[in-house]
Design an enzyme around this catalytic site. Structure first.
Site, mmCIF file in Angstrom:
data_model
loop_
_atom_site.group_PDB
_atom_site.id
_atom_site.type_symbol
_atom_site.label_atom_id
_atom_site.label_comp_id
_atom_site.label_asym_id
_atom_site.label_seq_id
_atom_site.Cartn_x
_atom_site.Cartn_y
_atom_site.Cartn_z
ATOM 1 N N SER A 7 6.727 62.831 -95.212
ATOM 2 C CA SER A 7 7.207 63.637 -94.364
ATOM 3 C C SER A 7 8.058 62.781 -93.122
ATOM 4 C CB SER A 7 6.100 63.775 -92.988
ATOM 5 O OG SER A 7 5.761 64.149 -92.016
ATOM 6 N N HIS A 32 8.968 66.961 -96.533
ATOM 7 C CA HIS A 32 8.388 68.143 -95.239
ATOM 8 C C HIS A 32 8.281 67.516 -93.894
ATOM 9 C CE1 HIS A 32 4.289 69.572 -94.442
ATOM 10 N NE2 HIS A 32 4.250 68.690 -93.646
ATOM 11 N N ASP A 34 7.503 68.013 -90.054
ATOM 12 C CA ASP A 34 7.086 68.757 -88.841
ATOM 13 C C ASP A 34 7.872 68.949 -88.316
ATOM 14 O OD1 ASP A 34 3.822 68.140 -90.782
ATOM 15 O OD2 ASP A 34 5.272 66.361 -90.562
ATOM 16 N N MET A 36 7.224 70.529 -84.191
ATOM 17 C CA MET A 36 5.651 69.802 -82.712
ATOM 18 C C MET A 36 6.818 70.857 -81.441
ATOM 19 S SD MET A 36 4.154 66.737 -83.379
ATOM 20 C CE MET A 36 3.916 66.545 -85.716
ATOM 21 N N HIS A 65 6.755 72.405 -91.458
ATOM 22 C CA HIS A 65 5.382 73.276 -91.181
ATOM 23 C C HIS A 65 4.815 73.305 -89.573
ATOM 24 C CE1 HIS A 65 0.867 70.546 -90.556
ATOM 25 N NE2 HIS A 65 1.291 71.654 -90.191
ATOM 26 N N MET A 67 3.743 73.291 -86.051
ATOM 27 C CA MET A 67 2.963 73.389 -85.406
ATOM 28 C C MET A 67 3.714 73.949 -84.452
ATOM 29 S SD MET A 67 2.000 69.275 -86.533
ATOM 30 C CE MET A 67 3.573 69.190 -87.686
ATOM 31 N N MET A 136 -5.251 70.072 -92.792
ATOM 32 C CA MET A 136 -4.828 69.291 -92.401
ATOM 33 C C MET A 136 -6.113 68.380 -92.062
ATOM 34 S SD MET A 136 -2.137 69.269 -90.749
ATOM 35 C CE MET A 136 -2.125 68.493 -90.366
ATOM 36 N N GLY A 141 -0.038 65.896 -85.076
ATOM 37 C CA GLY A 141 1.022 65.654 -84.036
ATOM 38 C C GLY A 141 0.920 64.991 -83.891
ATOM 39 N N ASP A 174 -2.610 66.816 -95.948
ATOM 40 C CA ASP A 174 -1.901 66.548 -94.461
ATOM 41 C C ASP A 174 -2.531 65.636 -94.204
ATOM 42 O OD1 ASP A 174 0.355 66.242 -93.118
ATOM 43 O OD2 ASP A 174 0.677 67.919 -92.443
ATOM 44 N N GLY A 196 3.472 60.090 -94.663
ATOM 45 C CA GLY A 196 4.566 59.952 -93.533
ATOM 46 C C GLY A 196 4.351 58.465 -93.534
HETATM 47 C C1 DX5 Z 1 0.625 65.562 -88.752
HETATM 48 C C2 DX5 Z 1 1.781 66.096 -89.483
HETATM 49 C C3 DX5 Z 1 1.519 65.178 -90.817
HETATM 50 C C4 DX5 Z 1 1.944 64.077 -91.032
HETATM 51 C C5 DX5 Z 1 1.761 63.140 -91.556
HETATM 52 O O1 DX5 Z 1 0.508 66.564 -87.720
HETATM 53 O O2 DX5 Z 1 1.457 67.330 -89.840
HETATM 54 O O3 DX5 Z 1 2.469 65.582 -91.762
HETATM 55 O O4 DX5 Z 1 3.563 63.734 -90.955
HETATM 56 O O5 DX5 Z 1 2.128 61.707 -91.772
HETATM 57 P P1 DX5 Z 1 0.773 60.034 -92.290
HETATM 58 O O6 DX5 Z 1 0.945 60.617 -93.530
HETATM 59 O O7 DX5 Z 1 1.335 59.110 -91.441
HETATM 60 O O8 DX5 Z 1 -0.614 61.081 -91.685
HETATM 61 ZN ZN ZN Z 2 2.459 68.370 -91.465
#
Ligand code: DX5
Ligand code: ZN
Length: 215
Positions: A7, A32, A34, A36, A65, A67, A136, A141, A174, A196
């Protein structure tokens, strides 16, 4: 072997080019990305402009992804930006079937993400139409949160729902994936691991990706 999807939320925003290069040279399968909106989730990350930059920086699959609220308003923009997979949240889509059809009509693979409190049974009637379920394992977030153990029950349940109908839907986990819990997650039925912090905060991200791949 699981697919590994680092991520970029945890990447170094002052030097994204170096992080893209590192991922390109690594065994990572997907980027990946993200997105938001500060509304569906309490954080704001980036939108189609940066996805387009990542697209130019890699030939790997861009797994976007969303959000965000009203993802249907932005599906075309993310297609233009170069997304290969576009994932919308179950909780943000009162007309989920329509959103899925729109993504497929635009020529992308369709994913549906479910928050930790959302039962996987709710996916039953769209499972045959989608390419990916993003389960999830943290509240969406933020990167760097801890894996919610209850996700493993949902994962096993979803694996059965997919296998008993011989569907080809991939399951992506995720949030909070680490070198310590990755084996358990893959054994419970995951196809794709998002990571991530585990990747970007490690002293050697490339070897961490290789270790996740071989887990
Ligand atoms: C959270 C994201 C994830 C996040 C994962 O809302 O959707 O993709 O970046 O990060 P880690 O692997 O650090 O939990
Ligand atoms: Zn994600």
């Amino acid at each position: 072997m699981p697919l590994i999807a680092p991520s970029l939320l945890s990447a170094n925003y002052l030097n994204l080019e170096a992080d893209c290069k590192m991922l390109n040279e690594s065994e990572a399968d997907w980027f990946h990305l993200d997105v938001m909106d500060g509304n569906f989730v309490p954080n704001i990350s980036f939108g189609p402009m940066l996805v387009e930059c990542f697209r130019k920086a890699t030939t790997k699959t861009c797994d976007v992804h969303l959000m965000i609220e009203s993802p249907g308003l932005y599906a075309e923009a993310f297609k233009k930006a170069g997304a290969d997979i576009l994932t919308v949240h179950f909780e943000a889509c009162p007309h989920l079937h329509r959103n899925i059809q729109q993504i497929k009509d635009l020529g992308m693979q369709a994913g549906v993400a479910v928050n930790p409190h959302t039962p996987v049974e709710g996916l039953k009637d769209v499972l045959a139409d989608i390419d990916l379920v993003c389960l999830m394992s943290v509240n969406p977030g933020f990167g760097g949160q801890s894996f919610i153990p209850h996700t493993l029950h949902k994962l096993k349940q979803l694996r059965e729902m997919i296998d008993e109908r011989s569907l080809q839907v991939k399951i992506e986990i995720d949030g909070g994936v680490t070198l310590e819990n990755a084996r358990t997650i893959v054994d419970a039925g995951a196809d794709v691991l998002v990571a991530g912090n585990t990747v970007f905060r490690s002293s050697n991200p490339k070897s961490t990706i290789a270790a996740l791949k071989k887990i």
